[in-house]
Design a protein around this motif. Structure first.
Motif, short mmCIF file in Angstrom:
data_model
loop_
_atom_site.label_atom_id
_atom_site.label_comp_id
_atom_site.label_asym_id
_atom_site.label_seq_id
_atom_site.Cartn_x
_atom_site.Cartn_y
_atom_site.Cartn_z
N GLN A 98 40.50 38.03 45.05
CA GLN A 98 40.45 37.21 46.35
C GLN A 98 39.71 37.62 47.52
O GLN A 98 39.91 38.94 47.84
N GLU A 120 41.10 42.55 38.48
CA GLU A 120 41.66 41.59 39.55
C GLU A 120 41.91 42.47 40.86
O GLU A 120 41.89 43.56 40.80
N LYS A 150 39.65 32.38 46.48
CA LYS A 150 39.76 32.94 45.05
C LYS A 150 38.83 32.57 44.13
O LYS A 150 38.39 31.25 43.80
N GLN A 180 41.01 35.59 31.00
CA GLN A 180 41.38 36.72 31.65
C GLN A 180 40.43 37.80 31.66
O GLN A 180 40.11 38.74 32.56
N GLU A 240 41.82 42.27 45.46
CA GLU A 240 41.57 41.62 46.93
C GLU A 240 40.87 42.41 47.82
O GLU A 240 40.88 43.57 47.56
N ARG A 294 36.40 33.38 40.30
CA ARG A 294 36.49 34.06 39.18
C ARG A 294 34.95 34.36 39.02
O ARG A 294 33.81 33.90 39.07
N TYR A 308 36.60 36.46 32.64
CA TYR A 308 36.29 36.16 34.02
C TYR A 308 37.35 37.11 34.83
O TYR A 308 38.51 36.77 34.88
N SER A 309 37.04 37.79 35.80
CA SER A 309 37.77 38.89 36.59
C SER A 309 38.06 37.77 37.81
O SER A 309 37.22 37.01 38.22
N SER A 310 39.25 38.04 38.47
CA SER A 310 39.77 37.28 39.64
C SER A 310 39.37 38.14 40.93
O SER A 310 39.93 39.40 40.75
N GLU A 355 37.68 29.09 42.87
CA GLU A 355 38.82 28.71 42.06
C GLU A 355 39.88 27.94 43.35
O GLU A 355 40.26 26.90 43.02
#
Length: 289
Positions: free
Chosen positions: A221, A74, A121, A214, A76, A123, A217-219, A103
């Protein structure tokens, strides 16, 4: 021959004289809580096919989850661009290519700020995380900041999976006890315990599903922003100087115009005085001639 018949008759009489309690004895089922499940049994159940029962699996199965790492990514990233619309299209096109999705999306256009921005945001499939990060970075003019975090959840994943396997095996054992129970009180007791176990199974399964999502799928921003011309220009460029000169000239004209309107009585009186004075001077010169 007569002796054999007498012996057979005596044997039948002896069998018929046995107590009725011995002929129709019923074993009473005693409910004993199942013993804790061994680690080997838990490992056998992990990776079992859906609908399979305990004991159906081979005794030496080693689950994949115990050997492969489970990673969650994850982060940003903040990017500067001259065209927000173009940058947004590049992001959504990249997501479609790699099977990701948006998302959440937010747009910020504060009137008192010189910065406009889009925040997404997203995924992304874990295997395509680095590829997407590179693509979205190249679509911008400048990377202002970037923060990527990698979390190893292998131990947590194995713990949840093992607990789920233990609960499922415990459920199977209580099902066996339910089949053997003869008293209504025992049946109700076992069913209550089964309801508790099934609730625990649903909760643990939810935790496992969340971890799987989780991991899969990586998140990330992503924030695209652009500055106004005044903010982007450092004051040394020709365009900036020309713009400032025109702006200052216009401000000067406005000040003169509103200044004249404000001082019109004084100007009018001054014009009248000058006109009268010049007329008086002309008459004086004419008399002297």
């Amino acid at each position: 021959m007569r002796k054999l018949m007498i012996i057979a008759l005596l044997a039948l009489v002896t069998i018929g004289c046995k107590p009725a309690s011995e002929k129709y004895a019923v074993r009473e089922v005693t409910l004993v809580p199942p013993p804790p499940m061994a680690d080997a049994e838990a490992n056998n159940l992990i990776g079992a096919a859906p609908g399979s029962k305990v004991g159906d699996q081979p005794g030496n199965i080693t689950p994949d989850v115990a050997t492969s790492k489970k990673i969650i990514k994850e982060g940003e990233i903040r990017l500067e661009t001259n065209d927000l619309i173009k940058a947004r299209k590049a992001l959504t096109d990249s997501l479609k290519m790699i099977g990701g999705y948006v998302e959440e999306e937010n747009q910020n256009n504060n009137a008192g700020s010189d910065i406009k921005e889009y925040t997404f945001k997203v995924r992304i499939p874990a295997q395509n995380f680095d590829r997407f990060l590179s693509a979205v970075s190249s679509s911008a003019d400048r990377v202002e900041s970037k923060s990527i975090r990698v979390k190893d959840v292998t131990t947590e994943f194995i713990d949840v999976t093992t607990r789920l396997a233990n609960k499922k095996l415990l459920e199977e054992r209580y099902k066996g006890l339910l089949d053997k129970a003869s008293k209504m009180s025992d049946v109700l007791e076992v069913e209550n315990k089964l309801n508790e176990i099934r609730t625990d199974i649903e909760t643990t399964q939810g935790q496992l599903n969340y971890l799987n999502k989780q991991i899969a799928y990586s998140s990330l921003q992503v924030t695209f922003f652009t500055r106004s011309i005044d903010a982007k220009n450092d004051g040394n460029g020709f365009g900036y100087k020309l713009k400032m000169a025109v702006s200052n000239s216009w401000d000067l004209l406005q000040n003169i115009f509103f200044g004249i309107i404000t001082a019109w009585p004084v100007i009018l009186i001054s014009v009248i005085v000058i006109f009268v004075l010049r007329k008086w001077l002309r008459r004086r010169k004419a008399r002297q001639a």
